[in-house]
Design a protein around this motif. Sequence first.
Motif: not given
Length: 473
Positions: A17-44
Amino acid sequence: MDPRPAHYTSATHEVVVIALVCMGQFLSQVGVTMILSTMNILIHSFASNSSEIDQSKTVWFMGSFALTVGTFILLSGRLGDLFGLKLVFCIGWFWTAIWSLVCGLSVFSNSVTFFIVSRAFQGIGFALVLPCGMGILGNTYPNGPRKNLAFGCVGANGPTGATIGALMAAVIGQKSWWPWEFWILAIVSGLIGLLSVFMIPSNLNPNKYTLREAWDKLDVIGSLVGIVGLILFNFVWNQGPVVGWSTPYIIALLIVSVLFIVLFFYLQLNVLEHPLLPKSIFTVKIGLVLAIVCLGWGSFGVWQYYYWKIMLNLRQYTPIMTSLTYIPFLVFGIMASMIVSFIISRTKPSYIICFSAICFTAGCLMLSVTPVHQSYFQLTMGQMFILCWAMDMSFPAASIILSDYLPASSQGMAGSLVATVINYGVSLFLGISSTVEIETSEHSTTLQSYRSALYFGTGVAVLGVVFSVVFII
């Protein structure tokens, strides 16, 4: 260590249960940085020539996601308290899975606007997951070391998720095809949703409302007014740099958004029988805590966005190389989380929040003076070490303070308030910093305009330090 709560049938059940709750915080940060690392790729990807798309629109890649996460969390915590924390938590995961799938499919639309809108809808899913996850922990654990440890684990997943998300997306975007980063996120979110249906305890909410009673207690009018006001206000600050502040609709929407926000607070305090925000939160202490968290994480959002722009555009690092520079976040974040879980039970939360505000300030200030061609192992790596402490400390400390202040019937609201100010602060101050960058770029170099935005972020963090000192006093 205090005994295991009765909601959990075994140690394994508690860990899951703690792991499932932690995954919310984990994947919300994934949702942010996955865009930052590929923003130039997305633009192209969305234009045969990147100059065909205004580079200032990249702020919306991150801003639209943080906007809806921060705005709709205001409502989702209330939904969890009324309709059931487990129900809303599971719906959030399935919503995230659907819109992550759509984000990947947006590649076939050849429309950057459609992608940005899809990102906004994706953020609503995490808006449902984050506060209800914190509410689940708040309702299952009484005050004590076990609760502090659980909240500390959630906070540790911030820097960990940021690192893994950036690296995963960079590898996929650079070596394969960027939509797969969203499709993988969709698969993982769907699986977490299914596991949550079976593993999250059902008897969490202290009040058992019928569907009719819950609907009657839901502040529909106040929610709509608040959401519209916050979205418009944030939209103005993110869109203003793109279309220009002299554009008539930007000025009009700014005025309208302020009026809606004022109306929202008037309704909450004076008119509505069942307000979205309980009157118990309108205290100086809670206001200071929320302001400190908002300012600290707002400055971190500025740091994070311009860190990637400097590394990709000025240092000419590849997405994978830049992602690898985030590895210290992972290492230091795990170390810090272990220590923070120990510190939280032995130190006043007010001191912890003050220290986190100082760390946010130091990280943003260091990036603003870091020479472009300096070795990574000097100031750049040092920022990682400092900022992981800020992230790991501020989130659990603020959550514990609010969880202790609010009654059991409003534990979902406690989680939603912290997550609201974190994500809304990131999106809002990112938009304002983009305005600073664009306004100064006309008379300065790219580096100088980036640094001007970082100076603004540093000032925001300093204000958070001031508020934290006032909170202690």
